[in-house]
Every structure is written in C-alpha cells, then in structure tokens.
Design a protein around this motif. Structure first.
Motif, PDB file in Angstrom:
ATOM      1  N   GLY A  62      63.466  39.809 109.861  1.00 33.30           N
ATOM      2  CA  GLY A  62      63.635  40.446 111.275  1.00 33.30           C
ATOM      3  C   GLY A  62      62.768  40.282 112.283  1.00 33.30           C
ATOM      4  O   GLY A  62      63.040  40.432 113.430  1.00 33.30           O
ATOM      5  N   ILE A  63      61.495  40.144 111.962  1.00 31.61           N
ATOM      6  CA  ILE A  63      60.579  40.208 112.890  1.00 31.61           C
ATOM      7  C   ILE A  63      59.984  38.777 113.171  1.00 31.61           C
ATOM      8  O   ILE A  63      59.851  38.199 114.370  1.00 31.61           O
ATOM      9  CB  ILE A  63      59.355  41.242 112.751  1.00 31.61           C
ATOM     10  CG1 ILE A  63      59.849  42.429 112.710  1.00 31.61           C
ATOM     11  CG2 ILE A  63      58.369  41.135 113.725  1.00 31.61           C
ATOM     12  CD1 ILE A  63      58.679  43.611 112.217  1.00 31.61           C
ATOM     13  N   VAL A  64      59.635  37.855 112.342  1.00 31.69           N
ATOM     14  CA  VAL A  64      58.980  36.565 112.466  1.00 31.69           C
ATOM     15  C   VAL A  64      59.612  35.261 111.759  1.00 31.69           C
ATOM     16  O   VAL A  64      59.140  34.492 111.972  1.00 31.69           O
ATOM     17  CB  VAL A  64      57.515  36.859 111.771  1.00 31.69           C
ATOM     18  CG1 VAL A  64      56.753  37.645 112.765  1.00 31.69           C
ATOM     19  CG2 VAL A  64      57.570  36.981 110.445  1.00 31.69           C
ATOM     20  N   ARG A  65      60.675  35.494 111.354  1.00 31.86           N
ATOM     21  CA  ARG A  65      61.244  34.506 110.541  1.00 31.86           C
ATOM     22  C   ARG A  65      62.682  33.806 111.399  1.00 31.86           C
ATOM     23  O   ARG A  65      63.154  32.957 110.493  1.00 31.86           O
ATOM     24  CB  ARG A  65      61.417  34.867 109.159  1.00 31.86           C
ATOM     25  CG  ARG A  65      60.128  34.816 108.230  1.00 31.86           C
ATOM     26  CD  ARG A  65      59.542  33.531 108.335  1.00 31.86           C
ATOM     27  NE  ARG A  65      58.350  33.377 107.306  1.00 31.86           N
ATOM     28  CZ  ARG A  65      58.408  33.279 106.087  1.00 31.86           C
ATOM     29  NH1 ARG A  65      59.328  32.868 105.492  1.00 31.86           N
ATOM     30  NH2 ARG A  65      57.276  33.317 105.399  1.00 31.86           N
ATOM     31  N   ASN A  66      62.930  34.298 112.415  1.00 33.87           N
ATOM     32  CA  ASN A  66      64.252  33.865 112.715  1.00 33.87           C
ATOM     33  C   ASN A  66      64.051  32.778 113.855  1.00 33.87           C
ATOM     34  O   ASN A  66      64.659  32.766 114.954  1.00 33.87           O
ATOM     35  CB  ASN A  66      65.210  35.159 113.718  1.00 33.87           C
ATOM     36  CG  ASN A  66      64.081  35.896 114.350  1.00 33.87           C
ATOM     37  OD1 ASN A  66      63.015  35.538 114.389  1.00 33.87           O
ATOM     38  ND2 ASN A  66      64.707  36.818 115.128  1.00 33.87           N
ATOM     39  N   LYS A  67      63.741  31.674 113.297  1.00 33.81           N
ATOM     40  CA  LYS A  67      63.717  30.338 114.157  1.00 33.81           C
ATOM     41  C   LYS A  67      64.960  30.104 114.758  1.00 33.81           C
ATOM     42  O   LYS A  67      65.137  29.526 115.815  1.00 33.81           O
ATOM     43  CB  LYS A  67      63.227  29.163 113.680  1.00 33.81           C
ATOM     44  CG  LYS A  67      61.706  29.448 113.152  1.00 33.81           C
ATOM     45  CD  LYS A  67      61.072  28.207 112.310  1.00 33.81           C
ATOM     46  CE  LYS A  67      59.494  28.402 112.200  1.00 33.81           C
ATOM     47  NZ  LYS A  67      59.097  27.608 110.953  1.00 33.81           N
ATOM     48  N   ARG A  68      66.041  30.027 113.951  1.00 34.38           N
ATOM     49  CA  ARG A  68      67.321  29.957 114.554  1.00 34.38           C
ATOM     50  C   ARG A  68      68.254  31.003 114.531  1.00 34.38           C
ATOM     51  O   ARG A  68      68.675  31.740 113.557  1.00 34.38           O
ATOM     52  CB  ARG A  68      68.152  28.855 113.490  1.00 34.38           C
ATOM     53  CG  ARG A  68      68.993  27.920 114.198  1.00 34.38           C
ATOM     54  CD  ARG A  68      69.280  26.685 113.279  1.00 34.38           C
ATOM     55  NE  ARG A  68      70.394  26.885 112.421  1.00 34.38           N
ATOM     56  CZ  ARG A  68      70.644  25.864 111.478  1.00 34.38           C
ATOM     57  NH1 ARG A  68      69.936  24.706 111.223  1.00 34.38           N
ATOM     58  NH2 ARG A  68      71.817  26.306 110.823  1.00 34.38           N
ATOM     59  N   PRO A  69      68.128  31.766 115.533  1.00 37.14           N
ATOM     60  CA  PRO A  69      68.577  33.290 115.701  1.00 37.14           C
ATOM     61  C   PRO A  69      69.932  33.449 114.855  1.00 37.14           C
ATOM     62  O   PRO A  69      70.909  32.642 115.210  1.00 37.14           O
ATOM     63  CB  PRO A  69      68.572  33.622 117.174  1.00 37.14           C
ATOM     64  CG  PRO A  69      67.776  32.554 117.846  1.00 37.14           C
ATOM     65  CD  PRO A  69      67.694  31.334 116.862  1.00 37.14           C
ATOM     66  N   PHE A  70      70.091  34.340 113.933  1.00 33.38           N
ATOM     67  CA  PHE A  70      71.301  34.556 113.223  1.00 33.38           C
ATOM     68  C   PHE A  70      71.640  36.108 113.204  1.00 33.38           C
ATOM     69  O   PHE A  70      70.879  36.992 113.588  1.00 33.38           O
ATOM     70  CB  PHE A  70      70.800  34.285 111.668  1.00 33.38           C
ATOM     71  CG  PHE A  70      69.990  35.042 111.210  1.00 33.38           C
ATOM     72  CD1 PHE A  70      70.276  36.173 110.614  1.00 33.38           C
ATOM     73  CD2 PHE A  70      68.580  34.898 110.959  1.00 33.38           C
ATOM     74  CE1 PHE A  70      69.286  37.382 109.688  1.00 33.38           C
ATOM     75  CE2 PHE A  70      67.710  35.624 110.457  1.00 33.38           C
ATOM     76  CZ  PHE A  70      67.970  36.832 109.647  1.00 33.38           C
ATOM     77  N   ASP A  71      72.951  36.220 112.817  1.00 35.24           N
ATOM     78  CA  ASP A  71      73.508  37.805 112.636  1.00 35.24           C
ATOM     79  C   ASP A  71      74.494  37.522 111.634  1.00 35.24           C
ATOM     80  O   ASP A  71      74.684  36.239 111.037  1.00 35.24           O
ATOM     81  CB  ASP A  71      74.227  38.013 114.087  1.00 35.24           C
ATOM     82  CG  ASP A  71      74.255  39.641 113.935  1.00 35.24           C
ATOM     83  OD1 ASP A  71      74.216  40.067 112.978  1.00 35.24           O
ATOM     84  OD2 ASP A  71      74.807  39.944 115.013  1.00 35.24           O
ATOM     85  N   PHE A  72      74.831  38.568 110.923  1.00 39.39           N
ATOM     86  CA  PHE A  72      75.747  38.532 109.780  1.00 39.39           C
ATOM     87  C   PHE A  72      76.716  39.748 109.957  1.00 39.39           C
ATOM     88  O   PHE A  72      76.381  40.886 110.742  1.00 39.39           O
ATOM     89  CB  PHE A  72      74.865  38.439 108.549  1.00 39.39           C
ATOM     90  CG  PHE A  72      74.086  39.556 108.480  1.00 39.39           C
ATOM     91  CD1 PHE A  72      72.924  39.895 108.972  1.00 39.39           C
ATOM     92  CD2 PHE A  72      74.329  40.432 107.157  1.00 39.39           C
ATOM     93  CE1 PHE A  72      72.021  40.867 108.414  1.00 39.39           C
ATOM     94  CE2 PHE A  72      73.710  41.438 106.876  1.00 39.39           C
ATOM     95  CZ  PHE A  72      72.437  41.739 107.509  1.00 39.39           C
ATOM     96  N   VAL A  73      77.706  39.628 109.071  1.00 39.89           N
ATOM     97  CA  VAL A  73      78.478  40.938 109.133  1.00 39.89           C
ATOM     98  C   VAL A  73      78.102  41.704 107.710  1.00 39.89           C
ATOM     99  O   VAL A  73      78.178  41.132 106.820  1.00 39.89           O
ATOM    100  CB  VAL A  73      80.168  40.473 108.852  1.00 39.89           C
ATOM    101  CG1 VAL A  73      80.990  41.634 108.701  1.00 39.89           C
ATOM    102  CG2 VAL A  73      80.730  39.480 110.005  1.00 39.89           C
ATOM    103  N   LEU A  74      77.673  42.836 108.095  1.00 40.54           N
ATOM    104  CA  LEU A  74      77.171  43.900 107.019  1.00 40.54           C
ATOM    105  C   LEU A  74      78.438  44.266 106.545  1.00 40.54           C
ATOM    106  O   LEU A  74      79.265  45.018 106.784  1.00 40.54           O
ATOM    107  CB  LEU A  74      76.409  44.778 107.494  1.00 40.54           C
ATOM    108  CG  LEU A  74      75.635  46.011 106.799  1.00 40.54           C
ATOM    109  CD1 LEU A  74      74.598  45.055 105.772  1.00 40.54           C
ATOM    110  CD2 LEU A  74      75.024  46.966 107.524  1.00 40.54           C
ATOM    111  N   SER A  75      78.570  44.066 104.968  1.00 41.31           N
ATOM    112  CA  SER A  75      79.842  44.238 104.196  1.00 41.31           C
ATOM    113  C   SER A  75      80.054  45.915 104.232  1.00 41.31           C
ATOM    114  O   SER A  75      81.322  46.365 104.205  1.00 41.31           O
ATOM    115  CB  SER A  75      79.895  43.876 102.982  1.00 41.31           C
ATOM    116  OG  SER A  75      78.819  44.242 102.121  1.00 41.31           O
ATOM    117  N   SER A  76      79.045  46.587 104.339  1.00 43.20           N
ATOM    118  CA  SER A  76      79.186  48.340 104.277  1.00 43.20           C
ATOM    119  C   SER A  76      79.658  48.673 105.685  1.00 43.20           C
ATOM    120  O   SER A  76      80.061  49.633 105.629  1.00 43.20           O
ATOM    121  CB  SER A  76      78.077  48.974 103.877  1.00 43.20           C
ATOM    122  OG  SER A  76      76.808  48.462 104.559  1.00 43.20           O
TER     123      SER A  76
END
Lengths: 257, 370
Positions: A88-102
């Motif tokens: 969440g802080i330093v590893r998102n070189k290709r910004p991503f998102d996702f559907v949280l199943s909960s």
C-alpha cells in the motif's frame, strides 16, 4: 490476576507500552490485574525465531523456554501485521485496485488496474510467510490458549506523509502511496488471511478495537503512533482490554460447559 | 525407366528420412510457408502441450506476445500459478477448434454464452470458460465481471496485434450447452458448475466440424488483423478420458486423426496457415525413442526440446533470438540421455497445468485424494 506472555514483531511495542501504562496507573479495585512479559521477536537474543527444516521448523528453544518459565494463563502473539503496507505504500509501481470479497461494493479507484483478489492474497501470503510460520510454531510449542492480535488499521495518508523517515523522502512517497481506501482493503485482506490461519490452528483472533477504527477504516487519531505504520500505547491498552475480555469469556464458557 | 519415385529427395524415402537418421535428428519438416522474425509478436493458445511451446518461446529471445500480464507486485511464480503468461492472455487451455472460434467471437461481442458463470457459495465464482484460472475461483461476482471484461479486452488486443498465432489442437470431444452451443473446456461438474444432462450435451467434432471452425476462425481473425499468420499443431498428449463408449486409446487415435486430417485440409484452404508436426515427432516413436513418460501420456522434456529444435530450425529466422533458442534446446539434444535410464527420463517430465487432471482426481479412491 491474569498472567500472560506476549511475543511479537514491531506492533508488540504499542501493546507492551499500553500494558505497562495500564499496570502503572492508579487502577480501581475492580480493574483486572495483569502480570505480563513481552518478547520482541527481532531481539537478536531470540533469533532465528525458527530453526530446523523449512517445511517443519521448530521454535527457537530460548523462546520455547520463555513459555514455561512462569505459569502463564495464556499466550498473546502480535506477529507480523505490516505486510499490507508493503503493497500500500511503496510497491505500487502499476497502481492497482481490487474487489474486496468481504465488502465487494466498495468503490474502485478510477484509472487503477483491477487485479484479482486472489493475486493480492497470494502476494500478501508471500510476505506473511515468516509470520505465519512463527504463529504455527508457537501454537505447536504450547498447550496454553494462544491469542493473536489483529494488526492495527493503516494510518491515514496524511499521517504517513508526515512521518516518512523510515519509508522514503516525502516527495517520492506522495506519488507512491495508495489511496486510503485501497490501503484499507489491503489491511482487511491481510487480516482475513491471519484470521483464517488462526482458526485452523485453534488460535483466538482478537480484532482491532472498534473505536480505534475511524469512519474511513483508518486508525483513529487517538491511536496514532509516532511513525508511519504503528499505533500508540493508548491503542495498546484498548487491545489489552480486548484480550482480557476474550480470555474471560473463554474461561466463563469453559466453566459453563 | 523413369517413374515418379525415381530421384525422390531423401525426406520422401523412409529409409533415408527415418531408418538411417539418428533419433535426435529426426526432422519431418520439409519447407515452411513463412518464418518468424525476432520482432514478430508470437501468440500461443491451445491445449496442455501448447504450454510447453509458450514456455520455450517465453524463455527464448523471441518476442513472445503476452497482452494480459500480472501486475508487477506479483512474484513470477504467483503470476504463473494464476495463469499469467502461460499463454498470451489468461484464458487457460483451449482444447478444441470451436472453443477458439467462440473465444474470438466472445472477445468481439459476437457471441455471449447464456451459461456464463458458475456460482459455488458466496465467495467462489467460476468462469465456465477458464475454470482453473484461479484455484479458488473469483471471490465476488463484481470481481468476476470486471476481470472478465478486462480479459476479453486483452484477447481483442491479442488478435488485433499478433503477427503469428501458434495454436495447438488438443481434443475433438467436448461438452456444450444445449441452449446456445457454448463449448466448455471441461465437462460441467468437474472443476465447477453442475452437470445437467438436460442443459449439457456431449459433442465429438468430426473433420468437417474442425475444418469449418478453423476456417471461420482464420477468416474472422483476418478481418481484424489481415496480416496474421497461423501455425497449427496437434497435441501429442493422449486423451485422459473419453466420453465415447469405447476404449480411451481408440478414442485418442480417432481424435488425433480427425485433428491431423483437419489440419491438412485447413492448410490447403487457408493462405498463411502452416502445419507444424510436433505430433509426429513425439507420438510416432519413429525416432527410435519414446518421448512419453511412464504414464504414457506426459511428454518428456527431451521430447519437447526435440519439437522446439525442429521448430527453431525451420521457423525462426537466423538472429539473436535463434541463438537464444538454440542455447535453450541445446541442453536437450537427446544424445546426452542414455535411453535405458528411465529414472533420468522421468526426472525430465515437465509438470504442466492440465485441467484435465481433475478428471483423474475425481476417479481416485477417497483415501488417495489430497
């Protein structure tokens, strides 16, 4: 009187400080008394935490010895918990998102690449592997009740950016830090992995105190620590009370049954 | 006296082309209609065996075309386990000609299967057309829908931009929806969904079916990508199970024969389509060595290397890419492996991700299941 020994990585610090503050305070008569010991798993004296073959590592005998030195009522684990920050802080070189199943209806960040939750879960698992192995080793090393604390929620972005010293220069960090909602999802998913793992091992899992989570799912201001990722002793006190409540309930439940 | 068999080239004569040729040197390719340059975008799809081809192309200097890549947060092994990079897009194994044709039509919105999702509990959503792409399925309907939309986008990108498609035909037997003919890669109920004889039926494609499917596919591919070239292969991997009321060996030979004959017809009918004889190299045993592992089904690494060595020799233009691929297959010349060493041979068996294995798993005694 409740006697417990706690082992953990960095999040144990707020917990330990909270318990010490609690013990040192002017407690009313009805408040539970605590006897505790805290073992920091990064302490060189206890490393490596695990020994032996990778597929079935054993707990370091020095740590195992800690488990039997006093007649503890239960064991508290504060293992891992910062893995969500890796993504969440330093590893998102290709910004991503996702559907949280909960919580599948949470908004998705426009322009971010949508990746399967399964991929995030596997990546988190990868970073959590050592912590999960440590949890398993503690479980196997004792017959005492074991309780693992849920990691504290992520700190709000404005707080992270105010304490960039252990991460990167603030200017770079500003571009890399994920939106809070994504960091919230990462925390929830990480927590889900710990929760399921603990359930399999008959380890109780204590959620973050509800009043320490703000309306955005971030750590409430009252719990902010003095860096970008950790909580403070006030949070630790709340967590300790949750632990005691859970243990009491278990004892009561055992008595009834 | 003169006759048509006089002065035939070596490759036309069994003794010179097979009997007198060392096993690793067997090369049944005579000429090819086109070659692949280092910058050509090479896409792959097909059955289990196509994974080997993709793997070699990926590790060579060729431009292995992958449109649906994993986000770089994922370690390579995680990406691979979730089906990224196994083929050009994340569609899993495509066993039949009809599945390929329907994939293209789905990508361009010309076919929308009615039975397009299998729901198992609230957090296991399975894509009927790639049921094994994620071991635990998709975790919500919203994720499934958005991921599939993105997936189809990447397939469009692939078809529109590829230079060469290597497609490995694997099966003729398939299960389809009675409602609209949608072909499932696996029988419903094996890795998801529920089998219902009123909704699902068994179809065994014949030569005419395969030719019609592939001819339509090439035509529709060219409509979006006029310069696209296609290399067809037939998977040497036998059927793991047959739904025909006969022996699985008989069904295997029947299916592979249909596919082989269909390829012959397709190549004659369609320009820019070639046939590459990986099936012949592996299956015939004419190279005096078996390229099958102990299960008589898995293809050994030596077998795959032999196939790719021949592929490289004929299809890849001499370049840096060729040298890379040559180095890659150089370690598997066939000569280095004593033919008597079954243990060594077994050690070379490549593990491929085959959804079909689930058919075997389903038939194991309970005590043997993991």
């Amino acid at each position: 009187m409740y006697r417990f020994i706690a082992f953990g990585h960095s999040h144990i610090v707020a917990f330990a400080k909270g318990v010490y503050e609690y013990q040192a305070s002017d407690l009313p008569n009805e408040a539970p008394r605590i006897e505790s010991r805290f073992v920091y798993l990064y302490d060189p004296a206890f490393n490596p935490v695990l020994q032996g073959a990778a597929e079935g590592p054993q707990l370091n005998p020095k740590l195992a010895q800690q488990l039997v030195e006093l007649p503890w009522d239960f064991v508290v684990l504060v293992c891992g918990g910062n893995e969500h920050n890796v993504l969440g802080i330093v590893r998102n070189k290709r910004p991503f998102d996702f559907v949280l199943s909960s919580e599948p209806d949470l908004p998705l960040q426009p322009g971010h690449e949508l990746v399967p939750e399964a991929l995030i879960r596997e990546v988190l698992n990868h970073y959590m592997a050592d912590s999960l192995q440590a949890i398993r080793a503690f479980r196997l090393a004792t017959k005492l009740p074991v309780i693992q604390l849920e990691p504290p929620p992520p700190l709000p972005n404005r707080h992270v950016l105010a304490y960039p010293r252990e991460l990167a220069r603030a200017r770079l960090l500003r571009k890399k830090i994920a939106p809070e909602l994504i960091r919230y999802k990462l925390w929830r998913l990480e927590s889900d992995i710990y929760r399921r793992f603990c359930k399999e091992l008959d380890i109780s899992y204590v959620p973050a105190p509800a009043d320490m989570v703000d309306e955005n799912g971030m750590l409430a201001e009252a719990g902010w620590g003095t860096d970008a990722t950790h909580a403070n002793p006030h949070y630790g006190i709340k967590a300790m009370k949750s632990v005691i409540d859970l243990y009491r309930a278990r004892v009561e439940e055992a008595r009834v049954s | 006296m003169s006759h048509p068999y006089k002065d035939l080239p070596d490759h036309a004569l069994w003794r010179r082309a097979i009997s007198n040729v060392a096993a690793p040197d067997l090369d049944p390719v005579v000429d090819v209609p086109f070659t692949i340059g280092a910058h050509d975008k090479v896409a792959t799809s097909g059955s289990c065996f196509a994974q080997h081809i993709g793997r070699y192309l990926r590790e060579s200097g060729l431009n292995y075309y992958v449109t649906e890549t994993a986000n770089p947060i994922a370690q390579p092994n995680i990406a691979l386990n979730l089906g990224y990079g196994v083929f050009t897009a994340r569609y899993g194994n495509i066993y039949t000609s009809r599945q390929l044709l329907q994939l293209l039509r789905r990508a361009f919105g010309r076919f929308t299967p009615k039975e397009d999702v299998w729901v198992e509990g609230s957090t296991k959503i399975i894509d009927p057309f790639r049921p094994n792409i994620q071991p635990d399925g998709f975790s919500s309907m919203r994720e499934y829908r958005t991921d599939r939309e993105s997936h189809l986008h990447h397939i469009r990108e692939m078809f529109e931009n590829l230079d060469v498609l290597v497609f490995t035909l694997g099966l003729t037997e398939c299960w389809v929806s009675r409602e609209d003919g949608a072909v499932f890669p696996l029988c419903p109920g094996v890795l998801g969904g529920t089998f219902d004889g009123r909704r699902h039926e068994f179809v065994n494609l014949d030569v005419e079916d395969v030719v019609a499917d592939m001819t339509a596919f090439v035509s529709e591919l060219r409509a979006v990508n006029p310069e696209a070239r296609v290399i067809l292969t037939v998977s040497p991997v036998p059927l793991i199970a047959t739904a025909e009321p006969r022996h699985v060996l008989v069904s295997t030979v029947a299916s592979k024969s249909v596919l082989r004959v269909a390829c012959e017809k397709i190549v004659k009918a369609c320009k820019g389509v070639a046939y590459f004889p990986s099936y012949e190299i592996v299956t015939g045993g004419f190279g005096k060595t078996s390229y099958f592992a102990e299960d008589c089904r898995s293809v050994t690494e030596d077998g795959v290397a032999h196939v790719m060595r021949v592929f490289m020799r004929h299809y890849v233009r001499n370049s840096g890419a060729l040298r890379s691929l040559k180095e890659l297959v150089g370690g598997f010349t066939g000569r280095s492996t004593p033919q008597t060493s079954e243990v060594e041979e077994m050690a070379r068996v490549v593990r491929v991700m085959c959804e079909e294995e689930a058919l075997d798993l389903a038939n194991l005694p309970k005590s043997m299941k993991p």
